[in-house]
Write a protein that holds these residues in place. Structure first.
Motif, PDB file in Angstrom:
ATOM      1  N   UNK A 187      26.516  75.854  51.457  1.00 54.00           N
ATOM      2  CA  UNK A 187      26.868  77.261  51.292  1.00 54.00           C
ATOM      3  C   UNK A 187      26.237  77.850  50.033  1.00 54.00           C
ATOM      4  N   UNK A 188      26.220  77.068  48.957  1.00 57.58           N
ATOM      5  CA  UNK A 188      25.675  77.541  47.675  1.00 57.58           C
ATOM      6  C   UNK A 188      24.175  77.831  47.790  1.00 57.58           C
ATOM      7  N   UNK A 189      23.490  77.041  48.609  1.00 57.36           N
ATOM      8  CA  UNK A 189      22.037  77.214  48.763  1.00 57.36           C
ATOM      9  C   UNK A 189      21.687  77.885  50.086  1.00 57.36           C
ATOM     10  N   UNK A 190      22.606  78.625  50.652  1.00 58.65           N
ATOM     11  CA  UNK A 190      22.391  79.219  51.979  1.00 58.65           C
ATOM     12  C   UNK A 190      21.165  80.130  52.018  1.00 58.65           C
ATOM     13  N   UNK A 191      20.960  80.912  50.961  1.00 56.04           N
ATOM     14  CA  UNK A 191      19.801  81.807  50.961  1.00 56.04           C
ATOM     15  C   UNK A 191      18.499  81.017  50.969  1.00 56.04           C
ATOM     16  N   UNK A 192      18.444  79.957  50.172  1.00 56.84           N
ATOM     17  CA  UNK A 192      17.249  79.118  50.150  1.00 56.84           C
ATOM     18  C   UNK A 192      17.055  78.454  51.514  1.00 56.84           C
ATOM     19  N   UNK A 193      18.150  77.969  52.086  1.00 58.48           N
ATOM     20  CA  UNK A 193      18.071  77.307  53.381  1.00 58.48           C
ATOM     21  C   UNK A 193      17.546  78.276  54.438  1.00 58.48           C
ATOM     22  N   UNK A 194      17.941  79.537  54.333  1.00 59.44           N
ATOM     23  CA  UNK A 194      17.411  80.550  55.241  1.00 59.44           C
ATOM     24  C   UNK A 194      15.910  80.699  55.093  1.00 59.44           C
ATOM     25  N   UNK A 195      15.417  80.639  53.859  1.00 61.38           N
ATOM     26  CA  UNK A 195      13.975  80.720  53.624  1.00 61.38           C
ATOM     27  C   UNK A 195      13.269  79.487  54.179  1.00 61.38           C
ATOM     28  N   UNK A 196      13.897  78.328  54.055  1.00 58.07           N
ATOM     29  CA  UNK A 196      13.275  77.094  54.549  1.00 58.07           C
ATOM     30  C   UNK A 196      13.169  77.081  56.066  1.00 58.07           C
ATOM     31  N   UNK A 197      13.949  77.934  56.729  1.00 56.50           N
ATOM     32  CA  UNK A 197      13.895  77.996  58.193  1.00 56.50           C
ATOM     33  C   UNK A 197      12.556  78.515  58.698  1.00 56.50           C
ATOM     34  N   UNK A 198      11.745  79.066  57.806  1.00 56.91           N
ATOM     35  CA  UNK A 198      10.427  79.576  58.201  1.00 56.91           C
ATOM     36  C   UNK A 198       9.320  78.568  57.915  1.00 56.91           C
ATOM     37  N   UNK A 199       9.668  77.422  57.322  1.00 56.51           N
ATOM     38  CA  UNK A 199       8.663  76.433  56.943  1.00 56.51           C
ATOM     39  C   UNK A 199       8.368  75.457  58.075  1.00 56.51           C
ATOM     40  N   UNK A 200       7.296  74.694  57.905  1.00 55.43           N
ATOM     41  CA  UNK A 200       7.012  73.603  58.832  1.00 55.43           C
ATOM     42  C   UNK A 200       8.124  72.575  58.724  1.00 55.43           C
ATOM     43  N   UNK A 201       8.455  71.900  59.823  1.00 56.35           N
ATOM     44  CA  UNK A 201       9.584  70.957  59.812  1.00 56.35           C
ATOM     45  C   UNK A 201       9.530  69.922  58.691  1.00 56.35           C
ATOM     46  N   UNK A 202       8.378  69.319  58.442  1.00 59.73           N
ATOM     47  CA  UNK A 202       8.292  68.267  57.420  1.00 59.73           C
ATOM     48  C   UNK A 202       8.600  68.820  56.040  1.00 59.73           C
ATOM     49  N   UNK A 203       8.111  70.009  55.738  1.00 61.97           N
ATOM     50  CA  UNK A 203       8.359  70.607  54.424  1.00 61.97           C
ATOM     51  C   UNK A 203       9.823  71.027  54.289  1.00 61.97           C
ATOM     52  N   UNK A 204      10.384  71.620  55.335  1.00 59.41           N
ATOM     53  CA  UNK A 204      11.801  72.002  55.304  1.00 59.41           C
ATOM     54  C   UNK A 204      12.683  70.766  55.152  1.00 59.41           C
ATOM     55  N   UNK A 205      12.338  69.695  55.839  1.00 61.33           N
ATOM     56  CA  UNK A 205      13.111  68.455  55.742  1.00 61.33           C
ATOM     57  C   UNK A 205      13.081  67.915  54.322  1.00 61.33           C
TER      58      UNK A 205
END
Length: 299
Positions: A187-205
């Protein structure tokens, strides 16, 4: 929207539902409804398919965003899988028996990761019940018309609502401090996690793995359906290594290392192969004493 008649939308979309009574997601033989939190706000998406056509409608502030994801959520972006000529006969048979499976992508990592955090260290039955209770207690009513299909539909708990609760508040739900803090971290990093949703899977992981309380199992179990990664593997799962070992070697028990070695010929599609094996009915023999479930609030 035209859909390939070979695609099995019920099986394809089932990956988004955490338990048959997931408060955020409904699935029938012809309909799919999901309430979620988008970058533009809450939204509910409804998909209906019949006669080779897919109809999509949505409600809420995130309506347009959800409609833009309808294709990816039904696997239209999936490049498919050509089973290698030298594939294990069991893999070839599972692929042949389930031609309608597609790999989907919701682009909502936040939604997908919350129930996976609950799935850490407990049985699936416990985690499913805890997810339902959290959504009922902390999730708001889903936008959209109230029908038989959408009655009681809830949004996942928002970051603000999760952060407003201290770790001890989750204890009566059976959620101990470690998983409670992991939920609060998400929850604390929800905004960042939302941004990571646009990345390639390996980078988001890789970025998700940096968060405290988010290990390889949680990342692998999340990325596949969130970002459409056909290679995502939930390393550390209690059942999957045994299933793969039994299906491919007839050994009833296997380790993560053995599982990864068996799946190496399918690198790039390992997550798809695991799902095909499961859909084809493979599961390791059960033996030994059953673990007694002791509710955490009684510890």
């Amino acid at each position: 929207m035209q859909i390939d008649p070979i695609v099995n939308l019920r099986s394809t979309l089932s990956v988004f539902r955490f338990g048959s009574h997931d408060p955020t997601t409904r699935l029938t033989s012809t309909d799919f409804v999901r309430a979620t939190l988008t970058p533009d706000g809450p939204a509910t998406l409804r998909l209906r398919w019949a006669g080779g056509r897919l109809e999509a409608e949505a409600w809420g502030p995130g309506e347009r965003w959800m409609l833009s994801r309808a294709g990816a959520m039904t696997g239209s972006n999936d490049a498919g899988f050509r089973c290698p000529d030298d594939a294990h006969p069991t893999v070839s048979r599972a692929h042949r028996n389930n031609p309608g499976l597609r790999i989907v992508a919701s682009s909502t990592i936040y939604h997908e990761i919350l129930p996976m955090v609950l799935g850490q260290r407990v049985t699936a039955h416990e985690a499913i019940g805890q997810w339902r209770r959290l959504c009922v207690e902390l999730g708001e009513e889903a936008p959209g018309p109230k029908t038989e299909l959408t009655a009681g539909l809830r949004l996942p708990p928002s970051p603000d609502r999760l952060l407003a609760k201290p770790a001890w508040w989750f204890h009566p739900f059976g959620i101990e401090a470690k998983r409670a803090e992991a939920l609060r971290t998400v929850a604390r990093y929800a905004d960042r996690i939302g941004e990571w949703s646009t990345l390639a899977p390996a980078l988001a992981a890789a970025k998700l793995a940096l968060l405290p309380g988010i290990g390889p199992w949680t990342v692998g179990a999340t990325i596949g359906s969130a970002l459409g990664d056909p290679d995502a593997v939930a390393v550390g799962d209690y059942h999957i290594p045994n299933m793969v070992s039994w299906a491919l070697t007839r050994r009833p028990r296997g380790t993560d290392e053995q599982m990864l070695e068996l799946l190496q010929p399918y690198a790039g599609q390992r997550g798809r192969v695991i799902r095909l094996l499961a859909m084809d009915g493979h599961s390791a023999p059960a033996f030994g004493p059953h673990q007694r479930i002791q509710p955490v609030h009684r510890w």
